[in-house]
Design an enzyme around this catalytic site. Sequence first.
Site, PDB file in Angstrom:
ATOM      1  N   GLY A 154       0.829  -1.210  -0.014  1.00 14.38           N
ATOM      2  CA  GLY A 154      -0.088  -0.071   0.255  1.00 14.38           C
ATOM      3  C   GLY A 154       0.769   1.160  -0.050  1.00 14.38           C
ATOM      4  O   GLY A 154       2.118   0.998   0.088  1.00 14.38           O
ATOM      5  N   ASP A 155       0.414   2.303  -0.060  1.00 10.41           N
ATOM      6  CA  ASP A 155       0.909   3.672  -0.161  1.00 10.41           C
ATOM      7  C   ASP A 155      -0.066   4.779   0.552  1.00 10.41           C
ATOM      8  O   ASP A 155      -1.163   4.545   0.219  1.00 10.41           O
ATOM      9  CB  ASP A 155       1.644   4.065  -1.580  1.00 10.41           C
ATOM     10  CG  ASP A 155       0.583   4.232  -2.701  1.00 10.41           C
ATOM     11  OD1 ASP A 155      -0.494   5.158  -2.589  1.00 10.41           O
ATOM     12  OD2 ASP A 155       0.400   3.454  -3.476  1.00 10.41           O
ATOM     13  N   GLY A 156       0.513   5.846   0.719  1.00  7.19           N
ATOM     14  CA  GLY A 156       0.052   6.562   1.514  1.00  7.19           C
ATOM     15  C   GLY A 156       0.349   8.186   1.074  1.00  7.19           C
ATOM     16  O   GLY A 156       1.159   8.236   0.129  1.00  7.19           O
ATOM     17  N   PHE A 159       2.590   9.919   2.375  1.00  2.00           N
ATOM     18  CA  PHE A 159       3.818  10.307   2.877  1.00  2.00           C
ATOM     19  C   PHE A 159       4.779   9.208   2.767  1.00  2.00           C
ATOM     20  O   PHE A 159       6.093   9.295   3.226  1.00  2.00           O
ATOM     21  CB  PHE A 159       3.874  10.772   4.240  1.00  2.00           C
ATOM     22  CG  PHE A 159       3.148  12.078   4.498  1.00  2.00           C
ATOM     23  CD1 PHE A 159       3.437  13.196   4.092  1.00  2.00           C
ATOM     24  CD2 PHE A 159       2.114  12.195   5.461  1.00  2.00           C
ATOM     25  CE1 PHE A 159       3.040  14.478   3.960  1.00  2.00           C
ATOM     26  CE2 PHE A 159       1.414  13.328   5.447  1.00  2.00           C
ATOM     27  CZ  PHE A 159       1.661  14.581   4.922  1.00  2.00           C
ATOM     28  N   GLY A 160       4.273   8.092   2.229  1.00  2.00           N
ATOM     29  CA  GLY A 160       5.118   7.124   1.957  1.00  2.00           C
ATOM     30  C   GLY A 160       4.590   5.471   1.664  1.00  2.00           C
ATOM     31  O   GLY A 160       3.436   5.554   1.458  1.00  2.00           O
ATOM     32  N   VAL A 165       3.828   1.335   2.375  1.00  2.00           N
ATOM     33  CA  VAL A 165       3.674   0.448   3.353  1.00  2.00           C
ATOM     34  C   VAL A 165       4.024  -1.181   3.034  1.00  2.00           C
ATOM     35  O   VAL A 165       3.729  -1.338   1.735  1.00  2.00           O
ATOM     36  CB  VAL A 165       2.146   0.208   3.793  1.00  2.00           C
ATOM     37  CG1 VAL A 165       1.912  -0.795   4.912  1.00  2.00           C
ATOM     38  CG2 VAL A 165       1.576   1.754   4.291  1.00  2.00           C
ATOM     39  N   LYS A 183       4.986   0.826   7.644  1.00  2.21           N
ATOM     40  CA  LYS A 183       4.823   2.214   7.045  1.00  2.21           C
ATOM     41  C   LYS A 183       6.261   3.144   7.179  1.00  2.21           C
ATOM     42  O   LYS A 183       6.362   3.338   8.277  1.00  2.21           O
ATOM     43  CB  LYS A 183       3.702   2.845   7.555  1.00  2.21           C
ATOM     44  CG  LYS A 183       3.554   4.376   6.579  1.00  2.21           C
ATOM     45  CD  LYS A 183       2.049   4.773   6.737  1.00  2.21           C
ATOM     46  CE  LYS A 183       1.824   5.356   8.173  1.00  2.21           C
ATOM     47  NZ  LYS A 183       0.608   6.138   8.101  1.00  2.21           N
ATOM     48  N   ASP A 243      -9.500  12.102   8.411  1.00  2.00           N
ATOM     49  CA  ASP A 243      -9.180  11.457   7.261  1.00  2.00           C
ATOM     50  C   ASP A 243      -9.911  10.136   6.796  1.00  2.00           C
ATOM     51  O   ASP A 243      -9.369   9.075   6.658  1.00  2.00           O
ATOM     52  CB  ASP A 243      -7.821  11.187   6.924  1.00  2.00           C
ATOM     53  CG  ASP A 243      -7.324  10.947   5.259  1.00  2.00           C
ATOM     54  OD1 ASP A 243      -8.293  11.265   4.388  1.00  2.00           O
ATOM     55  OD2 ASP A 243      -6.270  10.409   4.817  1.00  2.00           O
TER      56      ASP A 243
END
Length: 372
Positions: free
Chosen positions: A94-96, A98-99, A101, A117, A218
């Site tokens: 996964g990704d968010g 700010f970076g 996972v 993460k 969020d």
Amino acid sequence: MDRVYQALVAAMAAFAAISFPCLLIVLLCRHRKNRLLEPDNRTLSSSSLPVRVSSELSSSWSLYVSAIDSSLKKLSLDDLARATGDFSPDNIIGDGSFGFVYRAVLPGGSGGAVAVKRLSADHAAGAGNREFRAELEVLGSLSHRHLARLLGYCAAGRDRLLVYELFERGSLDAWLHGDAAGGTPVLSWPARLRVTRGAAAALAFLHHDRHPPVLHRDVKSSNVLLDEGFEAKLADFGHARVVSGGPAASHISTQAAGTAGYMAPEIREGVGASIKADVYSFGVLMIEVVSGRRPSWPMKSIEGKEVEPLKWAREKVEADISLEIVDCRMVIGEEKETKEVKEFLDIAHRCTEECPKYRPTMKQVVEMLDKI
């Protein structure tokens, strides 16, 4: 001449008697200050997982560490690098904002997988570091059956990493929007209702049972994770803020945060957020759960105009044709389930009122969902 000499000697002796103690005090103060600025290796040690303490950690971070739940593991960057295959792209799950996972298996543990993460180094000193601290402040001190559990962290130089329990079923987003023909089964209505109740319980806990309350900021389907029994786990508290004024506080002063489609109108207009902004985002999530449509997808209104999905859904509810927005892949056969979906969408309609004061609290939302 002897008298002049004696006077000079006496003056020098007096100067030495006064200056020496002052110099000694200055040296002691400087030594004490240097010791205070040094990172304390003992506070960042772990009996089972060694830690490499970086000299780049600031004094403010050292003070912050003392507030973190002592049950969290303080991990070394070397251990996390090995656990993720040196942060291999093959292990990204996964990704968010700010970076990335990563899926990982920690050394010296039970062998179970975890999620790591890693915040981007480009953000480490700015927004990424604020996200890191926010997650530690919230998840590092809270425990609830519908909150994703934080297991550990690493702060080494510019690197900031967080370690969570891993949920192999992934996110609600993936189940709602995945390709059913490609192997992702369609979530049944009972499963969607159960997941929504769990996410609501997590938010109600943050707003009403945690003192001071926490504003998530969020809420969205990709931040709702699913365990083996399809129980919801609310995750990603990087944007979370503590509401110092309590649940009754009208607004907290903070910069805009959230995801397009889920964001409350007062946030888009630049007004300070309140816990009612989370309620709005949760209402959007409820409509997404029923419709299977992303909040950013444009839709045709009753008049045939292109509108936002939320406006489209609210129009259907107000016209008493709410079943028209139900995900066509989801079978709603029984009269009981039809009634449940209508009641569910009525709650979503209340949560997404334009004016915050007309929205229910999350505690009221939980009570309404439990009656369905």
